[in-house]
Design a protein around this motif. Structure first.
Motif, mmCIF file in Angstrom:
data_model
loop_
_atom_site.group_PDB
_atom_site.id
_atom_site.type_symbol
_atom_site.label_atom_id
_atom_site.label_comp_id
_atom_site.label_asym_id
_atom_site.label_seq_id
_atom_site.Cartn_x
_atom_site.Cartn_y
_atom_site.Cartn_z
ATOM 1 N N SER A 34 -6.335 17.438 -15.644
ATOM 2 C CA SER A 34 -7.243 17.151 -14.540
ATOM 3 C C SER A 34 -6.745 17.780 -13.243
ATOM 4 N N ARG A 35 -7.618 17.781 -12.246
ATOM 5 C CA ARG A 35 -7.252 18.301 -10.931
ATOM 6 C C ARG A 35 -6.136 17.493 -10.310
ATOM 7 N N ARG A 36 -6.151 16.203 -10.551
ATOM 8 C CA ARG A 36 -5.133 15.330 -9.984
ATOM 9 C C ARG A 36 -3.755 15.696 -10.533
ATOM 10 N N ALA A 37 -3.700 16.074 -11.793
ATOM 11 C CA ALA A 37 -2.422 16.421 -12.415
ATOM 12 C C ALA A 37 -1.971 17.829 -12.045
ATOM 13 N N THR A 38 -2.918 18.756 -11.878
ATOM 14 C CA THR A 38 -2.543 20.149 -11.635
ATOM 15 C C THR A 38 -2.400 20.491 -10.164
ATOM 16 N N THR A 55 -7.620 23.154 -6.423
ATOM 17 C CA THR A 55 -8.852 22.800 -5.730
ATOM 18 C C THR A 55 -9.976 22.748 -6.758
ATOM 19 N N ALA A 56 -11.149 22.263 -6.336
ATOM 20 C CA ALA A 56 -12.273 22.140 -7.264
ATOM 21 C C ALA A 56 -12.705 23.509 -7.786
ATOM 22 N N LYS A 57 -12.745 24.487 -6.896
ATOM 23 C CA LYS A 57 -13.157 25.828 -7.293
ATOM 24 C C LYS A 57 -12.142 26.441 -8.258
ATOM 25 N N GLN A 58 -10.853 26.280 -7.957
ATOM 26 C CA GLN A 58 -9.817 26.811 -8.836
ATOM 27 C C GLN A 58 -9.844 26.127 -10.196
ATOM 28 N N GLN A 59 -10.116 24.817 -10.205
ATOM 29 C CA GLN A 59 -10.159 24.073 -11.464
ATOM 30 C C GLN A 59 -11.318 24.554 -12.336
ATOM 31 N N ARG A 60 -12.466 24.840 -11.731
ATOM 32 C CA ARG A 60 -13.609 25.352 -12.502
ATOM 33 C C ARG A 60 -13.291 26.707 -13.120
ATOM 34 N N VAL A 61 -12.697 27.582 -12.327
ATOM 35 C CA VAL A 61 -12.340 28.906 -12.837
ATOM 36 C C VAL A 61 -11.275 28.787 -13.920
ATOM 37 N N MET A 62 -10.321 27.882 -13.724
ATOM 38 C CA MET A 62 -9.250 27.688 -14.706
ATOM 39 C C MET A 62 -9.799 27.151 -16.021
ATOM 40 N N SER A 63 -10.701 26.173 -15.954
ATOM 41 C CA SER A 63 -11.250 25.611 -17.189
ATOM 42 C C SER A 63 -12.085 26.649 -17.933
ATOM 43 N N ASN A 64 -12.839 27.471 -17.204
ATOM 44 C CA ASN A 64 -13.605 28.533 -17.860
ATOM 45 C C ASN A 64 -12.686 29.567 -18.499
ATOM 46 N N ALA A 65 -11.574 29.875 -17.848
ATOM 47 C CA ALA A 65 -10.621 30.836 -18.411
ATOM 48 C C ALA A 65 -9.964 30.267 -19.666
ATOM 49 N N GLN A 123 0.824 -1.191 0.000
ATOM 50 C CA GLN A 123 0.000 0.000 0.000
ATOM 51 C C GLN A 123 0.870 1.258 0.000
ATOM 52 N N LYS A 124 1.992 1.232 0.719
ATOM 53 C CA LYS A 124 2.896 2.379 0.716
ATOM 54 C C LYS A 124 3.472 2.608 -0.677
ATOM 55 N N ARG A 125 3.823 1.545 -1.374
ATOM 56 C CA ARG A 125 4.375 1.684 -2.718
ATOM 57 C C ARG A 125 3.355 2.284 -3.669
ATOM 58 N N LYS A 126 2.106 1.852 -3.568
ATOM 59 C CA LYS A 126 1.072 2.390 -4.442
ATOM 60 C C LYS A 126 0.849 3.875 -4.171
ATOM 61 N N SER A 127 0.869 4.264 -2.900
ATOM 62 C CA SER A 127 0.642 5.673 -2.586
ATOM 63 C C SER A 127 1.825 6.534 -3.019
ATOM 64 N N LEU A 128 3.038 6.003 -2.976
ATOM 65 C CA LEU A 128 4.202 6.764 -3.417
ATOM 66 C C LEU A 128 4.209 6.930 -4.927
ATOM 67 N N LYS A 129 3.712 5.939 -5.667
ATOM 68 C CA LYS A 129 3.679 6.039 -7.120
ATOM 69 C C LYS A 129 2.746 7.143 -7.574
ATOM 70 N N SER A 130 1.642 7.329 -6.867
ATOM 71 C CA SER A 130 0.680 8.342 -7.294
ATOM 72 C C SER A 130 1.258 9.749 -7.174
ATOM 73 N N PHE A 131 2.183 9.976 -6.257
ATOM 74 C CA PHE A 131 2.768 11.296 -6.091
ATOM 75 C C PHE A 131 3.833 11.595 -7.135
ATOM 76 N N LYS A 132 4.395 10.574 -7.771
ATOM 77 C CA LYS A 132 5.423 10.803 -8.769
ATOM 78 C C LYS A 132 4.849 11.474 -10.015
ATOM 79 N N ASN A 133 3.635 11.115 -10.401
ATOM 80 C CA ASN A 133 3.037 11.658 -11.610
ATOM 81 C C ASN A 133 2.363 13.000 -11.392
ATOM 82 N N ARG A 134 2.191 13.410 -10.162
ATOM 83 C CA ARG A 134 1.495 14.652 -9.858
ATOM 84 C C ARG A 134 2.419 15.847 -10.094
ATOM 85 N N ARG A 135 1.889 16.868 -10.713
ATOM 86 C CA ARG A 135 2.662 18.085 -10.922
ATOM 87 C C ARG A 135 2.704 18.908 -9.653
ATOM 88 N N LYS A 136 3.687 19.758 -9.571
ATOM 89 C CA LYS A 136 3.780 20.654 -8.418
ATOM 90 C C LYS A 136 2.687 21.711 -8.532
#
Length: 103
Positions: A65-69, A72-82, A6-19
């Motif tokens: 997606s939000r996971r990649a960027t 927050t949900a509110k910021q993502q909505r404003v960003m997609s509209n922009a 489970q630790k390995r799976k959780s660490l893998k998800s953070f590698k693909n996430r952008r700052k």
């Protein structure tokens, strides 16, 4: 054994996430030139700020997606509209044909 997998799976998800890029949603009553000090420089989400919007678009031209960027949900909505508004205004392309290969 199950705990280490489970630790390995959780660490893998953070590698693909952008700052996460700190962004601010403009409020209608708030003045932009306030005197409060901010801990980090923040970027105003606006359809005319193409340098910021390009960071949230994939090389093919899709909105990330939000996971990649990391927004927050509110910021993502404003960003997609922009991004959509900038596309309609001709500031950003809908599709990058050079990378997509669909000419």
């Amino acid at each position: 054994m199950a705990g280490t997998q489970q630790k390995r799976k959780s660490l893998k998800s953070f590698k693909n996430r952008r700052k996460a890029i700190p962004v601010v949603i403009p409020k209608k009553q708030q003045a932009i030139g306030t005197t409060t000090t901010q801990p980090a420089p923040r970027f105003l989400i606006d359809y005319k700020n193409t340098k910021l919007l390009v960071k949230f678009i994939s090389p093919q031209g899709k909105i990330l997606s939000r996971r990649a960027t990391g927004l927050t949900a509110k910021q993502q909505r404003v960003m997609s509209n922009a991004i959509k508004r900038a596309r309609m205004g001709g500031l950003l392309p809908f599709v990058n044909y050079d990378i997509a290969g669909n000419k």
